[in-house]
Design an enzyme around this catalytic site. Structure first.
Site, PDB file in Angstrom:
ATOM      1  N   ASP A 178     -29.183  15.739 -90.025  1.00 60.10           N
ATOM      2  CA  ASP A 178     -28.000  15.265 -89.317  1.00 60.10           C
ATOM      3  C   ASP A 178     -27.039  14.583 -90.282  1.00 60.10           C
ATOM      4  O   ASP A 178     -27.169  14.711 -91.504  1.00 60.10           O
ATOM      5  CB  ASP A 178     -28.407  14.322 -88.184  1.00 60.10           C
ATOM      6  CG  ASP A 178     -27.533  14.489 -86.946  1.00 60.10           C
ATOM      7  OD1 ASP A 178     -26.390  14.000 -86.971  1.00 60.10           O
ATOM      8  OD2 ASP A 178     -27.984  15.121 -85.985  1.00 60.10           O
ATOM      9  N   HIS A 218     -24.302   9.835 -85.221  1.00 58.79           N
ATOM     10  CA  HIS A 218     -24.776  10.989 -84.453  1.00 58.79           C
ATOM     11  C   HIS A 218     -26.285  11.168 -84.562  1.00 58.79           C
ATOM     12  O   HIS A 218     -26.988  11.387 -83.556  1.00 58.79           O
ATOM     13  CB  HIS A 218     -24.044  12.239 -84.949  1.00 58.79           C
ATOM     14  CG  HIS A 218     -24.358  13.474 -84.166  1.00 58.79           C
ATOM     15  ND1 HIS A 218     -25.194  14.466 -84.644  1.00 58.79           N
ATOM     16  CD2 HIS A 218     -23.947  13.898 -82.966  1.00 58.79           C
ATOM     17  CE1 HIS A 218     -25.281  15.444 -83.757  1.00 58.79           C
ATOM     18  NE2 HIS A 218     -24.532  15.127 -82.732  1.00 58.79           N
ATOM     19  N   SER A 396     -26.131  18.871 -78.912  1.00 60.73           N
ATOM     20  CA  SER A 396     -26.738  17.976 -79.890  1.00 60.73           C
ATOM     21  C   SER A 396     -27.935  17.245 -79.314  1.00 60.73           C
ATOM     22  O   SER A 396     -28.813  16.815 -80.052  1.00 60.73           O
ATOM     23  CB  SER A 396     -25.714  16.938 -80.359  1.00 60.73           C
ATOM     24  OG  SER A 396     -24.779  17.508 -81.217  1.00 60.73           O
TER      25      SER A 396
END
Length: 538
Positions: A178, A218, A396
């Site tokens: 990520d 994220h 995601s």
């Protein structure tokens, strides 16, 4: 004036000619390969070798590191910078001018040079660069009110029963690729991971340092859907798995180097013995549009990252990839590496199990079913950077939610190969016999996948489970919450009692290796409830 105009034109042409390009240079040998193959622990950990042995995967040329002398010679070439390397593809990601890169082709150990700008590689077949809005490579965040806890996103996959049987990812290792993991080392939802030493390490490939608790938030949210834990609010799908955290995504730039960094991280995951890679990233359009992919490239074999993923699969790992969030945008298809031949691409549905409009859809450009399966990606429950439990939307999150359940299933079925686990997940899905381009084979039923494999006798909800059946040596007894002081009795076909045992935990094992092959009857009693059935001893 004519002279000045000529000079201006000259400098414009020179600047264009001298533009720095990204490219891959492929090498043709590894002169020290036999030395590594004779001493496998110099290139892979014991856990990696054990994973290979379990799945009968032999070591080969791809496992050997890139020959360092070749790297040194290319780094020493005029104007060339080596940005990343891949032993699997025996290639280096480099930067330099077109002429500097082309000069490398003269080196005896270079097989070919492949520019990220495909027009520099010579004529291509009907390649049309699309002028479209830049793709959001990670997610569309849609934070809203916290409507409760994470039960729905696990229950949708019928994963609660796996957790109740203590299949929570224990013993499995997941690598998360990520853009960063800030606050994972401090906020409360990850305290359980930290206290139990389940974060095994990581690396920042973008900045080439070991501070992986940095970068984009994220990855923090992604990790929380698998490993997060706040009692009464958030339970990840694999709370007892262990994790490596790798930063491969550059938040400031969108370019092909990120694909190469991903492959480099995947190779390290393989070396460390990781079981599952989860990737909530996808690539199609880059800052330099000359480097961008087209839909035709989404064929599983064109992009560098898709080819790297397939090699990761060949090493025995499962690669779970978010399909993308482009469903309602000009680029509405899956993004790479979701197109890879052996990627398990995950679409998104809402809390009711209906297609989420933002979820990228298939098929791959060569006509394969994509996404493969789907999970809740709209209003997924997770932890934000401050450690607050909230919701957000995107494939995601449907991706790692699925990855965690796969870890839990694989824990229950440790003898299965990566291919077998992936097939079980697909076959358990809601529309396996009639897949579509939005949710693929549908929403998997992980308990059904477990039952179909272990030979569990299926009972109505609230009853006991006896498995495997037929049994070789050990049977497991699982029973619902609210039952205690359970007694199981085995009888032969003459009605004679041959074994009796009291069980006090939610799941227990009983050895039957001393019993002869044949049919037996069992009776389970608890809280005034009696359940009877047949058990076959192999």
């Amino acid at each position: 004036m004519k002279k000045l105009a000529f000079l201006a034109l000259f400098f414009i042409q020179f600047a264009t000619f001298a533009q720095v390009e990204d490219a891959w240079v492929y090498l043709n040998a590894k002169p020290d390969s036999q030395q590594y193959l004779n001493n496998p622990l110099t290139m892979l950990t014991q856990r990696s070798l054990d994973r290979r042995a379990t799945q009968n995967i032999a070591l080969d040329f791809k496992d050997v590191p890139v020959y360092q002398t070749y790297i040194d010679q290319i780094e020493a070439a005029d104007g060339i910078s080596v940005m990343a390397k891949s032993k699997w593809l025996n290639a280096l990601h480099i930067r330099g001018t077109q002429s500097q890169i082309n000069a490398l082709a003269a080196l005896s150990f270079v097989t070919k040079v492949d520019f990220a700008d495909k027009t520099l590689n010579g004529p291509s077949k009907n390649r049309t660069l699309q002028t479209i809005n830049k793709v959001n490579k990670t997610m569309e965040t849609a934070s809203d009110f916290n409507y409760g806890n994470s039960l729905n996103q696990i229950q949708m996959l019928n994963g609660v029963q796996l957790h109740q049987q203590n299949y929570t990812g224990s013993g499995k290792i997941i690598a998360v690729m990520d853009g960063g993991f800030p606050a994972v080392n401090t906020v409360a939802p990850f305290a359980r991971l930290r206290d139990n030493n389940q974060i095994l390490g990581g690396y920042d490939y973008v900045n080439r340092n070991e501070n992986f608790y940095a970068g984009l938030s994220h990855g923090t949210m992604v990790l929380s859907t698998m490993g997060g834990y706040v009692e009464g609010q958030l339970v990840g799908t694999a709370p007892d798995a262990s994790y490596y955290l790798f930063i491969t995504e550059d938040g400031n730039n969108e370019g092909p180097l990120e694909e190469s960094l991903w492959v480099e991280a995947a190779e390290e995951a393989d070396r460390l013995g990781v079981d599952i890679i989860t990737t909530s990233l996808g690539y199609s359009v880059f800052d330099n549009t000359a480097y961008s992919h087209t839909y035709a490239d989404m064929n599983g074999t064109t992009t560098f990252i898709a080819r790297g993923l397939d090699i990761a699969y060949s090493r025995g790992m499962i690669c779970v990839v978010s399909a993308g969030n482009e469903g309602s945008k000009p680029w509405h298809y899956i993004t790479t590496p979701a197109d890879a031949l052996h990627a398990l691409a995950i679409g998104a549905v809402n809390a009711q199990g209906n297609y989420a409009s933002f979820s990228s859809y298939g098929p791959s450009s060569d006509g394969r079913v994509k996404p493969d399966v789907s999970a809740q990606g709209q209003a997924s429950v997770l932890s934000n950077l401050a450690g607050n439990i909230t919701t957000a939307s995107g494939t995601s999150f449907s991706g790692p939610i699925m990855a965690g359940m796969i870890a839990s299933l694989w824990q229950a079925l440790p003898g299965k190969t990566n291919e077998e686990i992936m097939q079980l997940v697909k076959e358990s899905a809601s529309i396996y016999n009639s897949p579509n381009d939005q949710i693929g084979y549908g929403i998997p039923d992980f308990y059904d996948a477990l039952q179909s494999t272990l030979g569990i006798q299926s009972f109505a909800e609230g009853q006991f489970l006896v498995y495997p059946n037929p049994v070789a040596s050990v049977i497991s007894i699982a029973f619902p919450l609210g039952f205690d002081n359970v007694k199981i009795t085995l009888y032969n076909t003459l009605g004679q009692e041959i074994l009796q045992k009291n069980i006090t935990s939610q799941s227990s094992e009983i050895g039957v290796e001393n019993l002869k092959s044949g049919i037996y009857l069992y009776q389970i009693e608890s809280n005034g409830t009696t359940q009877k059935g047949k058990l076959i001893r192999k």
